[in-house]
Enzyme design. Structure first.
Site, PDB file in Angstrom:
ATOM      1  N   GLY A   1      -3.712  -1.902  -2.548  1.00  0.00           N
ATOM      2  CA  GLY A   1      -2.432  -1.708  -2.681  1.00  0.00           C
ATOM      3  C   GLY A   1      -2.171  -1.993  -3.986  1.00  0.00           C
TER       4      GLY A   1
ATOM      5  N   TYR B   1     -14.503   1.257   9.888  1.00  0.00           N
ATOM      6  CA  TYR B   1     -13.217   1.379   9.795  1.00  0.00           C
ATOM      7  C   TYR B   1     -12.831   1.735  11.318  1.00  0.00           C
ATOM      8  CZ  TYR B   1      -8.991   3.790   8.590  1.00  0.00           C
ATOM      9  OH  TYR B   1      -7.365   4.545   8.594  1.00  0.00           O
TER      10      TYR B   1
ATOM     11  N   GLY C   1       0.770  -1.140  -0.047  1.00  0.00           N
ATOM     12  CA  GLY C   1      -0.002  -0.021  -0.079  1.00  0.00           C
ATOM     13  C   GLY C   1       0.784   1.376   0.009  1.00  0.00           C
TER      14      GLY C   1
ATOM     15  N   LEU D   1      -0.134  -3.113   8.899  1.00  0.00           N
ATOM     16  CA  LEU D   1      -0.641  -1.749   8.202  1.00  0.00           C
ATOM     17  C   LEU D   1      -1.779  -2.259   7.468  1.00  0.00           C
ATOM     18  CD1 LEU D   1       2.039  -0.748   9.037  1.00  0.00           C
ATOM     19  CD2 LEU D   1       2.033   0.565   7.048  1.00  0.00           C
TER      20      LEU D   1
ATOM     21  N   VAL E   1      -4.739 -11.026   5.550  1.00  0.00           N
ATOM     22  CA  VAL E   1      -4.622 -11.369   7.056  1.00  0.00           C
ATOM     23  C   VAL E   1      -5.842 -11.736   7.941  1.00  0.00           C
ATOM     24  CG1 VAL E   1      -2.573  -9.610   7.107  1.00  0.00           C
ATOM     25  CG2 VAL E   1      -5.190  -8.937   7.528  1.00  0.00           C
TER      26      VAL E   1
HETATM   27  P1  NAD Z   1      -3.444   1.790   1.419  1.00  0.00           P
HETATM   28  O1  NAD Z   1      -5.036   1.288   1.313  1.00  0.00           O
HETATM   29  O2  NAD Z   1      -2.711   2.334   0.497  1.00  0.00           O
HETATM   30  O3  NAD Z   1      -2.610   0.727   2.203  1.00  0.00           O
HETATM   31  C1  NAD Z   1      -3.320  -0.550   2.964  1.00  0.00           C
HETATM   32  C2  NAD Z   1      -2.871  -1.877   2.467  1.00  0.00           C
HETATM   33  O4  NAD Z   1      -3.298  -3.015   3.028  1.00  0.00           O
HETATM   34  C3  NAD Z   1      -3.106  -2.188   0.792  1.00  0.00           C
HETATM   35  O5  NAD Z   1      -2.036  -2.596   0.205  1.00  0.00           O
HETATM   36  C4  NAD Z   1      -4.082  -3.289   0.767  1.00  0.00           C
HETATM   37  O6  NAD Z   1      -4.250  -4.188  -0.451  1.00  0.00           O
HETATM   38  C5  NAD Z   1      -3.859  -3.843   2.215  1.00  0.00           C
HETATM   39  N1  NAD Z   1      -4.821  -4.736   2.557  1.00  0.00           N
HETATM   40  C6  NAD Z   1      -6.232  -4.410   2.815  1.00  0.00           C
HETATM   41  N2  NAD Z   1      -6.957  -5.493   3.318  1.00  0.00           N
HETATM   42  C7  NAD Z   1      -5.785  -6.637   3.377  1.00  0.00           C
HETATM   43  C8  NAD Z   1      -6.124  -7.893   3.918  1.00  0.00           C
HETATM   44  N3  NAD Z   1      -7.242  -8.485   4.443  1.00  0.00           N
HETATM   45  N4  NAD Z   1      -5.190  -8.538   3.936  1.00  0.00           N
HETATM   46  C9  NAD Z   1      -3.731  -8.283   3.364  1.00  0.00           C
HETATM   47  N5  NAD Z   1      -3.650  -6.898   3.073  1.00  0.00           N
HETATM   48  C10 NAD Z   1      -4.714  -6.059   3.059  1.00  0.00           C
HETATM   49  O7  NAD Z   1      -3.556   2.694   2.948  1.00  0.00           O
HETATM   50  P2  NAD Z   1      -2.306   3.419   3.623  1.00  0.00           P
HETATM   51  O8  NAD Z   1      -2.713   4.900   3.509  1.00  0.00           O
HETATM   52  O9  NAD Z   1      -1.067   2.962   3.174  1.00  0.00           O
HETATM   53  O10 NAD Z   1      -2.593   3.022   5.309  1.00  0.00           O
HETATM   54  C11 NAD Z   1      -1.791   1.696   5.815  1.00  0.00           C
HETATM   55  C12 NAD Z   1      -2.326   1.600   6.977  1.00  0.00           C
HETATM   56  O11 NAD Z   1      -2.421   3.120   8.023  1.00  0.00           O
HETATM   57  C13 NAD Z   1      -3.686   1.472   7.278  1.00  0.00           C
HETATM   58  O12 NAD Z   1      -3.742   0.372   8.294  1.00  0.00           O
HETATM   59  C14 NAD Z   1      -4.598   2.502   7.869  1.00  0.00           C
HETATM   60  O13 NAD Z   1      -5.821   2.441   8.354  1.00  0.00           O
HETATM   61  C15 NAD Z   1      -3.445   3.173   8.541  1.00  0.00           C
HETATM   62  N6  NAD Z   1      -3.837   4.892   8.400  1.00  0.00           N
HETATM   63  C16 NAD Z   1      -3.542   5.481   7.416  1.00  0.00           C
HETATM   64  C17 NAD Z   1      -3.629   6.841   7.233  1.00  0.00           C
HETATM   65  C18 NAD Z   1      -3.163   7.626   6.116  1.00  0.00           C
HETATM   66  O14 NAD Z   1      -3.534   8.948   6.185  1.00  0.00           O
HETATM   67  N7  NAD Z   1      -2.661   7.211   5.171  1.00  0.00           N
HETATM   68  C19 NAD Z   1      -4.238   7.613   8.457  1.00  0.00           C
HETATM   69  C20 NAD Z   1      -4.376   6.782   9.660  1.00  0.00           C
HETATM   70  C21 NAD Z   1      -4.135   5.323   9.590  1.00  0.00           C
END
Ligand code: NAD
Ligand code: UDP
Length: 318
Positions: free
Chosen positions: A42, A149, A16, A77, A63
Site C-alpha cells: 500500500g 496466497y 492499499g 483486507l 497484522v
Molecule cells: P493491495 O496490495 O493494494 O492492498 C493490501 C494492503 O495490505 C496494502 O496496503 C498492504 O501494505 C497491506 N498489508 C499487506 N500485508 C500487511 C500486513 N502484514 N500488515 C498490515 N498491512 C499489510 O491489494 P488490494 O487489491 O487492495 O487487496 C485488498 C484485499 O482484497 C486483499 O486481502 C486481497 O487479497 C483482497 N482481494 C483483492 C482482489 C482485487 O482484485 N483487488 C481480489 C481478491 C481479493
C-alpha cells in the site's frame, strides 16, 4: 464501557488499493475509521487526502503481530493481492493471511466486533466448475507458487468459520473477483494496471500465454458497495459470498480494449504463462444479487476510462 456514539471501524490494509476506497466510503457514511497498514504494497498517497480528517486515523502496524484496540467493526483486507507482491515473500504472505486472521479474530472476539474477511476467487484455484458458485470447493495446487496466497486465504476462511461456530462471532467472508480502478499500484503486475501503463507509454502489451484465458473485471466502486452491504446483513449470515462482475473477457479482448481506449500505438507481445495461472474465472453472483439486492453497475469500458484517467494524471504529476 462504550463511550462513543459514532461507529468505530477498523480497516486493515486500509492504505492499499481497495482499502483506501473503503476508508473513503466508510467516512462518507459517518463512521470513525482507523486504518492499519504496514505499507508493504500500500501507499501513503492513497490516504493522504484523509490524514487531516478528524474522523480518520492511520496506524503503521503489521497484522501478524497482535493489536489491542476498541472498535465496533473490522474489515480485514491486509494482504498483498497481486501475484508479484504476494510471491515476493511467500512465507510472509502466509503469515499475513493466517496469523493476521488469528489476530484480527481474537480482537473481534475480545471487543465483540463484527468482522469481514476479504477472501478471494483464488480459493477456487484453477476452477473445474464454471462459473464459480460459493458451493464449489475449488481446485488449488497446495505446493505451487500461488499457494501462499490461495491456501493462506483458504485457511483464513477456515478460521473465520470456526470462530463463527465455536465463539459465535459475527463474521462475513467475501470472495472478491478481479477488481480494478484508480489507485491500483502501477507496478504491481496485475493485468489491468500493466496493460494501461504499457499502453500509455506506447510500450509492448505483455499478454501471458495465448491470451485466451478469461477473467471478469469489477470496478472498485461496485465492489465497495457490495462489501458494505454484506457487512450490514444479519448475524446468522456469514457467507461465503462472491462479489465481482460476471461479464467475462479473454485477456486478449482486454488488451484490445485498452489499446482502443488509450489510442495507443502499442503492439501485443506474447510471454510465457505464469505457473498455475487459472484458465477461466467468472463469479456466479446469484447469492449476492438475492441477499444484498446488489448489482455490479459499471461496464468495463466505463471503468477502464476512469482508470486510464487516473494513470494519466499520475504520470503527469511525475
Ligand atoms: P493491495 O496490495 O493494494 O492492498 C493490501 C494492503 O495490505 C496494502 O496496503 C498492504 O501494505 C497491506 N498489508 C499487506 N500485508 C500487511 C500486513 N502484514 N500488515 C498490515 N498491512 C499489510 O491489494 P488490494 O487489491 O487492495 O487487496 C485488498 C484485499 O482484497 C486483499 O486481502 C486481497 O487479497 C483482497 N482481494 C483483492 C482482489 C482485487 O482484485 N483487488 C481480489 C481478491 C481479493
Ligand atoms: N496477465 C497478462 N499480462 C500481464 C499481467 C497479467 O496476460 O501483464 C494475465 C495473467 O497471466 C492472468 C490474467 O492476466 O491470466 C490476470 O492476471 P492478474 O495478475 O491481474 O490476476 P489473477 O491472475 O490473480 O487473476
Amino acid at each position: 464501557m462504550r463511550t462513543w456514539t459514532r461507529k468505530r471501524v477498523l480497516v486493515t490494509g486500509g492504505a492499499g488499493f481497495l482499502g483506501s476506497h473503503l476508508c473513503d466510503r466508510l467516512l462518507a457514511e459517518g463512521n470513525d475509521v482507523l486504518c492499519v497498514d504496514n505499507l508493504f504494497s500500500g501507499n501513503r498517497d492513497n490516504i493522504v487526502h484523509l490524514l487531516r480528517n478528524p474522523n480518520f486515523e492511520f496506524m503503521r502496524h503489521d497484522v501478524t503481530f497482535p493489536l489491542y484496540l476498541e472498535v465496533d467493526e473490522i474489515y480485514n483486507l491486509a494482504c498483498p493481492a497481486s501475484p508479484v507482491h504476494y510471491q515476493h515473500d511467500p512465507v510472509q504472505t502466509t503469515k499475513t493471511n493466517v496469523h493476521g486472521a488469528i489476530n484480527m479474530l481474537g480482537l473481534a472476539k475480545r471487543v465483540k466486533a463484527r468482522i469481514l474477511q476479504a477472501s478471494t476467487s483464488e480459493v477456487y484455484g484453477d476452477p473445474e466448475q464454471h462459473p464459480q458458485s460459493e458451493t464449489y470447493w475449488g481446485h488449488v495446487n497446495p505446493i505451487g507458487l500461488r499457494a501462499c496466497y490461495d491456501e493462506g486465504k483458504r485457511c483464513a476462511e477456515t478460521l473465520f468459520f470456526d470462530y463463527y461456530r465455536q465463539h459465535r462471532l459475527t463474521v462475513k467472508v467475501v470472495r472478491i473477483f478481479n477488481t480494478y480502478g484508480p489507485r491500483m499500484h502501477p507496478n504491481d503486475g496485475r493485468v489491468v494496471s500493466n496493460f494501461i501503463v504499457q499502453a500509455l507509454k506506447n510500450e509492448p502489451i505483455t499478454v501471458y500465454g495465448d491470451g485466451a484465458q478469461t477473467r471478469s473485471f469489477c470496478f472498485v466502486d461496485d465492489l465497495i458497495t457490495g462489501m458494505i452491504a454484506f457487512m450490514k446483513t444479519p448475524d446468522d449470515f456469514p457467507g461465503p459470498m462472491n462479489l465481482g462482475n460476471d461479464r467475462e473477457f479473454t485477456i486478449l479482448e482486454l488488451a484490445q480494449k485498452v489499446i482502443a481506449l488509450t489510442g495507443s500505438s502499442s503492439r501485443l507481445v506474447l510471454k510465457s504463462l505464469p505457473s498455475d495461472d487459472p484458465k477461466q474465472r467468472r463469479p456466479d453472483l446469484t447469492l449476492a444479487r438475492t441477499r444484498l439486492d446488489w448489482e455490479p453497475r459499471v461496464q468495463l469500458d466505463e471503468g477502464l476510462v476512469a482508470t486510464i484517467a487516473h494513470f494519466k494524471q499520475l504520470f503527469q504529476s511525475g
